[in-house]
Design a protein around this motif. Sequence first.
Motif, PDB file in Angstrom:
ATOM      1  N   VAL A  96       0.840  -1.210   0.000  1.00  0.00           N
ATOM      2  CA  VAL A  96       0.000   0.000   0.000  1.00  0.00           C
ATOM      3  C   VAL A  96       0.871   1.255   0.000  1.00  0.00           C
ATOM      4  O   VAL A  96       0.419   2.337  -0.363  1.00  0.00           O
ATOM      5  CB  VAL A  96      -0.958   0.009   1.212  1.00  0.00           C
ATOM      6  N   ASP A  97       2.125   1.105   0.387  1.00  0.00           N
ATOM      7  CA  ASP A  97       3.045   2.241   0.417  1.00  0.00           C
ATOM      8  C   ASP A  97       3.368   2.690  -1.005  1.00  0.00           C
ATOM      9  O   ASP A  97       3.619   1.871  -1.893  1.00  0.00           O
ATOM     10  CB  ASP A  97       4.332   1.825   1.133  1.00  0.00           C
ATOM     11  N   LEU A  98       3.384   3.976  -1.243  1.00  0.00           N
ATOM     12  CA  LEU A  98       3.659   4.521  -2.575  1.00  0.00           C
ATOM     13  C   LEU A  98       5.010   5.235  -2.632  1.00  0.00           C
ATOM     14  O   LEU A  98       5.215   6.130  -3.446  1.00  0.00           O
ATOM     15  CB  LEU A  98       2.534   5.479  -2.989  1.00  0.00           C
ATOM     16  N   GLY A  99       5.927   4.867  -1.748  1.00  0.00           N
ATOM     17  CA  GLY A  99       7.237   5.492  -1.736  1.00  0.00           C
ATOM     18  C   GLY A  99       8.063   5.151  -2.969  1.00  0.00           C
ATOM     19  O   GLY A  99       7.742   4.232  -3.719  1.00  0.00           O
ATOM     20  N   THR A 100       9.133   5.889  -3.165  1.00  0.00           N
ATOM     21  CA  THR A 100      10.016   5.677  -4.314  1.00  0.00           C
ATOM     22  C   THR A 100      11.031   4.585  -4.013  1.00  0.00           C
ATOM     23  O   THR A 100      11.623   4.557  -2.928  1.00  0.00           O
ATOM     24  CB  THR A 100      10.764   6.986  -4.666  1.00  0.00           C
ATOM     25  N   VAL A 101      11.219   3.682  -4.963  1.00  0.00           N
ATOM     26  CA  VAL A 101      12.210   2.616  -4.839  1.00  0.00           C
ATOM     27  C   VAL A 101      13.176   2.734  -6.013  1.00  0.00           C
ATOM     28  O   VAL A 101      12.753   2.870  -7.161  1.00  0.00           O
ATOM     29  CB  VAL A 101      11.530   1.230  -4.846  1.00  0.00           C
ATOM     30  N   HIS A 102      14.465   2.699  -5.723  1.00  0.00           N
ATOM     31  CA  HIS A 102      15.484   2.865  -6.760  1.00  0.00           C
ATOM     32  C   HIS A 102      16.008   1.501  -7.221  1.00  0.00           C
ATOM     33  O   HIS A 102      16.179   0.573  -6.423  1.00  0.00           O
ATOM     34  CB  HIS A 102      16.639   3.720  -6.241  1.00  0.00           C
ATOM     35  N   ARG A 103      16.293   1.409  -8.520  1.00  0.00           N
ATOM     36  CA  ARG A 103      16.768   0.150  -9.083  1.00  0.00           C
ATOM     37  C   ARG A 103      18.082  -0.297  -8.455  1.00  0.00           C
ATOM     38  O   ARG A 103      18.290  -1.488  -8.218  1.00  0.00           O
ATOM     39  CB  ARG A 103      16.937   0.288 -10.603  1.00  0.00           C
ATOM     40  N   CYS A 104      18.980   0.640  -8.173  1.00  0.00           N
ATOM     41  CA  CYS A 104      20.275   0.267  -7.614  1.00  0.00           C
ATOM     42  C   CYS A 104      20.106  -0.371  -6.236  1.00  0.00           C
ATOM     43  O   CYS A 104      20.809  -1.337  -5.891  1.00  0.00           O
ATOM     44  CB  CYS A 104      21.197   1.478  -7.548  1.00  0.00           C
ATOM     45  N   ASP A 105      19.149   0.144  -5.451  1.00  0.00           N
ATOM     46  CA  ASP A 105      18.898  -0.441  -4.131  1.00  0.00           C
ATOM     47  C   ASP A 105      18.309  -1.843  -4.267  1.00  0.00           C
ATOM     48  O   ASP A 105      18.647  -2.755  -3.495  1.00  0.00           O
ATOM     49  CB  ASP A 105      17.938   0.445  -3.326  1.00  0.00           C
ATOM     50  N   LEU A 106      17.430  -2.019  -5.243  1.00  0.00           N
ATOM     51  CA  LEU A 106      16.845  -3.343  -5.465  1.00  0.00           C
ATOM     52  C   LEU A 106      17.893  -4.338  -5.929  1.00  0.00           C
ATOM     53  O   LEU A 106      17.873  -5.504  -5.522  1.00  0.00           O
ATOM     54  CB  LEU A 106      15.726  -3.252  -6.508  1.00  0.00           C
ATOM     55  N   ALA A 107      18.787  -3.904  -6.785  1.00  0.00           N
ATOM     56  CA  ALA A 107      19.846  -4.806  -7.261  1.00  0.00           C
ATOM     57  C   ALA A 107      20.688  -5.292  -6.083  1.00  0.00           C
ATOM     58  O   ALA A 107      20.998  -6.495  -5.979  1.00  0.00           O
ATOM     59  CB  ALA A 107      20.720  -4.089  -8.289  1.00  0.00           C
ATOM     60  N   ARG A 108      21.046  -4.394  -5.185  1.00  0.00           N
ATOM     61  CA  ARG A 108      21.838  -4.793  -4.016  1.00  0.00           C
ATOM     62  C   ARG A 108      21.036  -5.695  -3.086  1.00  0.00           C
ATOM     63  O   ARG A 108      21.567  -6.660  -2.520  1.00  0.00           O
ATOM     64  CB  ARG A 108      22.338  -3.553  -3.274  1.00  0.00           C
ATOM     65  N   ALA A 109      19.733  -5.391  -2.921  1.00  0.00           N
ATOM     66  CA  ALA A 109      18.882  -6.236  -2.067  1.00  0.00           C
ATOM     67  C   ALA A 109      18.777  -7.643  -2.642  1.00  0.00           C
ATOM     68  O   ALA A 109      18.792  -8.641  -1.897  1.00  0.00           O
ATOM     69  CB  ALA A 109      17.493  -5.606  -1.927  1.00  0.00           C
ATOM     70  N   TRP A 110      18.673  -7.741  -3.957  1.00  0.00           N
ATOM     71  CA  TRP A 110      18.592  -9.056  -4.606  1.00  0.00           C
ATOM     72  C   TRP A 110      19.900  -9.824  -4.399  1.00  0.00           C
ATOM     73  O   TRP A 110      19.873 -11.020  -4.090  1.00  0.00           O
ATOM     74  CB  TRP A 110      18.291  -8.859  -6.089  1.00  0.00           C
ATOM     75  N   LEU A 111      21.024  -9.162  -4.568  1.00  0.00           N
ATOM     76  CA  LEU A 111      22.316  -9.814  -4.372  1.00  0.00           C
ATOM     77  C   LEU A 111      22.468 -10.307  -2.933  1.00  0.00           C
ATOM     78  O   LEU A 111      22.942 -11.434  -2.704  1.00  0.00           O
ATOM     79  CB  LEU A 111      23.451  -8.854  -4.725  1.00  0.00           C
ATOM     80  N   ARG A 112      22.060  -9.486  -1.968  1.00  0.00           N
ATOM     81  CA  ARG A 112      22.140  -9.916  -0.566  1.00  0.00           C
ATOM     82  C   ARG A 112      21.242 -11.114  -0.321  1.00  0.00           C
ATOM     83  O   ARG A 112      21.625 -12.074   0.353  1.00  0.00           O
ATOM     84  CB  ARG A 112      21.748  -8.771   0.368  1.00  0.00           C
ATOM     85  N   ARG A 113      20.026 -11.040  -0.857  1.00  0.00           N
ATOM     86  CA  ARG A 113      19.059 -12.116  -0.653  1.00  0.00           C
ATOM     87  C   ARG A 113      19.619 -13.467  -1.117  1.00  0.00           C
ATOM     88  O   ARG A 113      19.423 -14.496  -0.470  1.00  0.00           O
ATOM     89  CB  ARG A 113      17.779 -11.792  -1.434  1.00  0.00           C
ATOM     90  N   PHE A 114      20.336 -13.454  -2.240  1.00  0.00           N
ATOM     91  CA  PHE A 114      20.829 -14.705  -2.812  1.00  0.00           C
ATOM     92  C   PHE A 114      22.318 -14.926  -2.552  1.00  0.00           C
ATOM     93  O   PHE A 114      22.962 -15.729  -3.238  1.00  0.00           O
ATOM     94  CB  PHE A 114      20.482 -14.761  -4.300  1.00  0.00           C
ATOM     95  N   GLU A 115      22.836 -14.203  -1.563  1.00  0.00           N
ATOM     96  CA  GLU A 115      24.196 -14.415  -1.066  1.00  0.00           C
ATOM     97  C   GLU A 115      25.240 -14.303  -2.170  1.00  0.00           C
ATOM     98  O   GLU A 115      26.176 -15.112  -2.271  1.00  0.00           O
ATOM     99  CB  GLU A 115      24.286 -15.782  -0.356  1.00  0.00           C
ATOM    100  N   LEU A 116      25.063 -13.277  -3.002  1.00  0.00           N
ATOM    101  CA  LEU A 116      26.031 -12.969  -4.050  1.00  0.00           C
ATOM    102  C   LEU A 116      26.780 -11.691  -3.686  1.00  0.00           C
ATOM    103  O   LEU A 116      26.251 -10.836  -2.963  1.00  0.00           O
ATOM    104  CB  LEU A 116      25.317 -12.808  -5.398  1.00  0.00           C
ATOM    105  N   PRO A 117      27.991 -11.504  -4.170  1.00  0.00           N
ATOM    106  CA  PRO A 117      28.796 -10.334  -3.779  1.00  0.00           C
ATOM    107  C   PRO A 117      28.125  -9.012  -4.179  1.00  0.00           C
ATOM    108  O   PRO A 117      27.706  -8.847  -5.331  1.00  0.00           O
ATOM    109  CB  PRO A 117      30.105 -10.536  -4.547  1.00  0.00           C
ATOM    110  N   GLU A 118      28.050  -8.083  -3.234  1.00  0.00           N
ATOM    111  CA  GLU A 118      27.421  -6.792  -3.524  1.00  0.00           C
ATOM    112  C   GLU A 118      28.201  -5.996  -4.558  1.00  0.00           C
ATOM    113  O   GLU A 118      27.640  -5.133  -5.236  1.00  0.00           O
ATOM    114  CB  GLU A 118      27.242  -5.974  -2.236  1.00  0.00           C
ATOM    115  N   GLU A 119      29.502  -6.302  -4.705  1.00  0.00           N
ATOM    116  CA  GLU A 119      30.277  -5.567  -5.711  1.00  0.00           C
ATOM    117  C   GLU A 119      29.847  -5.937  -7.132  1.00  0.00           C
ATOM    118  O   GLU A 119      30.286  -5.302  -8.096  1.00  0.00           O
ATOM    119  CB  GLU A 119      31.781  -5.810  -5.525  1.00  0.00           C
TER     120      GLU A 119
END
Length: 341
Positions: free
Chosen positions: A41-64
């Motif tokens: 329900v939240d309409l806040g702004t989400v940035h692609r770069c933040d999502l890319a890092r979140a995805w990498l963390r989620r799947f235990e891949l290097p953030e670099e």
Amino acid sequence: MRFDGFQEFRQRQLSAAPSLLDAAETNVYRALAPLRPEPPVDLGTVHRCDLARAWLRRFELPEEWSRRAMVCRGVRHGLGVVFPWLNAVQARLWLPSDVYPVYFELARAAGLAPTSYPTLPSPTLPNSPTDDRPEYLLLANPSKPLGRYLSDAECAALISWLQESPRRHLLIDGVYDLGASFAAGTRRLLDTGRAVLLHSVTKGWLWPRTFGVVLLSPAQAELAEAFRADPPTPTQLRLADHLLTEHSDVPQQVVNELATRAERLFERLPPEVLAAIPPASRTCPGNYFFPVDIPAQTLQRDCGLLAIPASVFGETHWSGSILTSLADAFGPTPPVARRNH
């Protein structure tokens, strides 16, 4: 028989013989609908770069690796960006002949003339000589309808295939991998530096064509601009953030429910049919495709079991069939209606 034709055939058979055990349902979204998270329900702004890092963390891949993690709208969208580029660089493309016909539709729409290799009853890698063109081989890990991860020996064969030419690369469709980290075989192939990984929230979170990531290898750096020019919508980005942060446990719930359904399927199979399912498929987490080396016509005639002919998944010389555990017969037991007194 292709997919649409088989669905019509399936409905006719079930209507004509209600006693048939339906082991041919393929719609995981309908089967597992109660597990699908509601949109935010939240309409806040989400940035692609933040999502890319979140995805990498989620799947235990290097953030670099975040600069190579291209945010997209799913595997189909990702291939819809990659395939035209492969055509532009005059690459040769190998596709599995018996996994997902949409691979061929997307490739031909991009102007490619793909060559195929079989995966049923086990993957057979191409052995053609190399030439001066870039060469890409697409595989799924885990693979459907094979219903299992690549074995260590198969991963070793893929690495040997890569080592025969510096122009060879892999495209790995990881959409059916529901683990909190990708399979060891996928990580091993990524470590070659010549694999592109495609993933999405389609199966783990039951939200198709919404959000995905294409993890490029250094050889495809020029593709980054094509992905940045065609991003998901702000609504899709918000949903992706919501799924990754607020509903991180849903893929495990999906795995657990599918394991329960698989056991219910196994309990109702004749012993000879159950024994025909490869152990790796029976034990693969989150799997709902079970290949058997028995023709679908035989299963229906002799066992009262409606299965999917392997040909529904594409061109194949294998005469076996695929069982699935998604039908209502393997789902939660409906509550017994209370009687009025």
